[in-house]
Enzyme design. Structure first.
Site, short mmCIF file in Angstrom:
data_model
loop_
_atom_site.label_atom_id
_atom_site.label_comp_id
_atom_site.label_asym_id
_atom_site.label_seq_id
_atom_site.Cartn_x
_atom_site.Cartn_y
_atom_site.Cartn_z
N ASN A 124 -10.89 1.58 6.12
CA ASN A 124 -10.27 1.57 7.44
C ASN A 124 -10.71 2.82 8.22
O ASN A 124 -10.41 3.95 7.83
CB ASN A 124 -8.75 1.55 7.23
N LYS A 126 1.40 9.49 17.62
CA LYS A 126 1.85 8.81 16.40
C LYS A 126 1.31 9.54 15.17
O LYS A 126 2.03 9.78 14.20
CB LYS A 126 1.39 7.34 16.40
N ASP A 186 -0.73 4.02 -0.02
CA ASP A 186 -0.09 2.72 0.17
C ASP A 186 1.06 2.97 1.14
O ASP A 186 1.64 4.06 1.15
CB ASP A 186 0.43 2.16 -1.16
N SER A 187 1.35 1.99 1.97
CA SER A 187 2.39 2.22 2.97
C SER A 187 3.08 0.94 3.37
O SER A 187 2.60 -0.16 3.06
CB SER A 187 1.76 2.88 4.21
N GLU A 213 -6.25 -4.93 -7.01
CA GLU A 213 -5.06 -5.72 -6.70
C GLU A 213 -3.82 -4.84 -6.71
O GLU A 213 -3.63 -4.05 -7.65
CB GLU A 213 -4.91 -6.83 -7.74
N HIS A 239 4.47 8.60 9.01
CA HIS A 239 4.63 8.66 7.56
C HIS A 239 3.32 9.12 6.89
O HIS A 239 3.32 9.93 5.98
CB HIS A 239 5.05 7.28 7.04
N GLY A 252 0.30 -3.62 13.02
CA GLY A 252 1.41 -3.97 12.13
C GLY A 252 2.76 -4.04 12.85
O GLY A 252 2.90 -4.73 13.87
N TYR A 253 3.73 -3.31 12.33
CA TYR A 253 5.09 -3.36 12.86
C TYR A 253 5.31 -2.34 13.99
O TYR A 253 6.45 -2.17 14.45
CB TYR A 253 6.09 -3.12 11.72
N ASP A 254 4.27 -1.66 14.45
CA ASP A 254 4.42 -0.64 15.49
C ASP A 254 5.18 -1.12 16.74
O ASP A 254 6.01 -0.38 17.27
CB ASP A 254 3.05 -0.08 15.92
P1 IMP Z 1 -1.57 -0.48 3.89
O1 IMP Z 1 -0.93 0.70 3.25
O2 IMP Z 1 -2.70 -0.09 4.81
O3 IMP Z 1 -1.90 -1.55 2.88
O4 IMP Z 1 -0.46 -1.12 4.88
C1 IMP Z 1 0.52 -2.00 4.44
C2 IMP Z 1 1.20 -2.70 5.60
O5 IMP Z 1 2.33 -1.93 6.03
C3 IMP Z 1 0.34 -2.89 6.86
O6 IMP Z 1 -0.39 -4.08 6.78
C4 IMP Z 1 1.41 -2.95 7.94
O7 IMP Z 1 1.98 -4.23 8.00
C5 IMP Z 1 2.47 -1.99 7.43
N1 IMP Z 1 2.24 -0.63 7.95
C6 IMP Z 1 1.85 0.45 7.25
N2 IMP Z 1 1.72 1.53 8.06
C7 IMP Z 1 2.03 1.09 9.30
C8 IMP Z 1 2.06 1.75 10.58
O8 IMP Z 1 1.75 2.93 10.74
N3 IMP Z 1 2.41 0.96 11.61
C9 IMP Z 1 2.73 -0.35 11.50
N4 IMP Z 1 2.70 -1.01 10.35
C10 IMP Z 1 2.36 -0.29 9.24
#
Ligand code: IMP
Length: 196
Positions: A9, A172, A69-70, A40, A177, A152-154
């Site tokens: 990313n 942001k 992971d988030s 996975e 986080h 995402g959920y922003d």
């Molecule tokens: P990953 O850690 O990149 O796999 O993110 C996991 C999922 O969490 C993402 O696809 C979003 O749906 C959500 N997410 C994680 N960080 C954010 C953020 O900063 N903004 C909005 N959605 C988030």
């Protein structure tokens, strides 16, 4: 020293470069390092998933690695969507996931719509030493999507009167986080350097 980020990313890689290159790391993405595996995410916590990804790449490369992971945790939904944030309800896109959250919260009053984003980072040094940190940002869930930035959920995550999709990316990135987890990691790495 080379540091592989377990992601391709571009936004993430840029953020990690800005904070970690001053500490002497030369930051590369997973694909730049020539690693094409997709690990996975079978863990039940963010910390487990980031450790799984970091260890898989360390085992192949024997090079310093950082994996994260988030996701979003909503108090009124007992922490959902949590580790399933990216695939919540089996939805295949962000707009459907946002609609699902809003429908689940339709009868939940303002004061009970509290939520937070979580980010865990798992770092493995060249010598195999591991450091795990977590960062959070607290806010609440709005009533409809608003704003064009972010992902995402922003659009439904309200922070200081605005959604995360309404504020500039730099703003942001200074409170998120991910930024908080990264600051915790930099603090630990700097402490180690000064200890020797
Ligand atoms: P990953 O850690 O990149 O796999 O993110 C996991 C999922 O969490 C993402 O696809 C979003 O749906 C959500 N997410 C994680 N960080 C954010 C953020 O900063 N903004 C909005 N959605 C988030």
């Amino acid at each position: 020293m080379k540091l592989i980020i377990a992601s391709n990313n571009k936004g993430k890689i840029r953020e990690y470069k800005q904070l970690l290159e001053p500490l002497g790391y030369s930051v590369v993405s997973q694909s730049e390092a020539g690693i094409n595996i997709e690990v996975e995410e079978t863990g039940t916590t963010f910390a487990e998933n980031s450790a799984l990804k970091a260890r898989a790449i360390y085992d192949i490369s024997k090079c310093a690695v950082l994996a994260d992971d988030s996701g979003l945790e909503i108090d009124a939904l007992n922490g959902e969507p949590g580790v399933y944030s990216a695939r919540y309800g089996g939805c295949t896109n962000d707009a459907d996931r946002v609609s699902l959250v809003l429908s689940k919260l339709k009868d939940v009053p303002e004061e009970k719509r509290t939520a937070h984003f979580v980010c865990t980072i798992h770092f493995i040094a060249h010598n195999g030493e591991e450091i795990a940190v977590e960062g959070r940002v607290y806010g609440s869930i709005g009533y409809s999507p608003i704003g064009d930035n972010g992902f995402g959920y922003d659009p439904i995550f309200m922070y200081d009167g605005k959604s995360f999709a309404q504020i500039a990316p730099e703003e942001k990135n200074s409170v998120s986080h991910r930024a908080n987890a990264l600051k915790a990691l930099v603090q630990k790495l700097t402490q180690k350097e000064s200890i020797g």
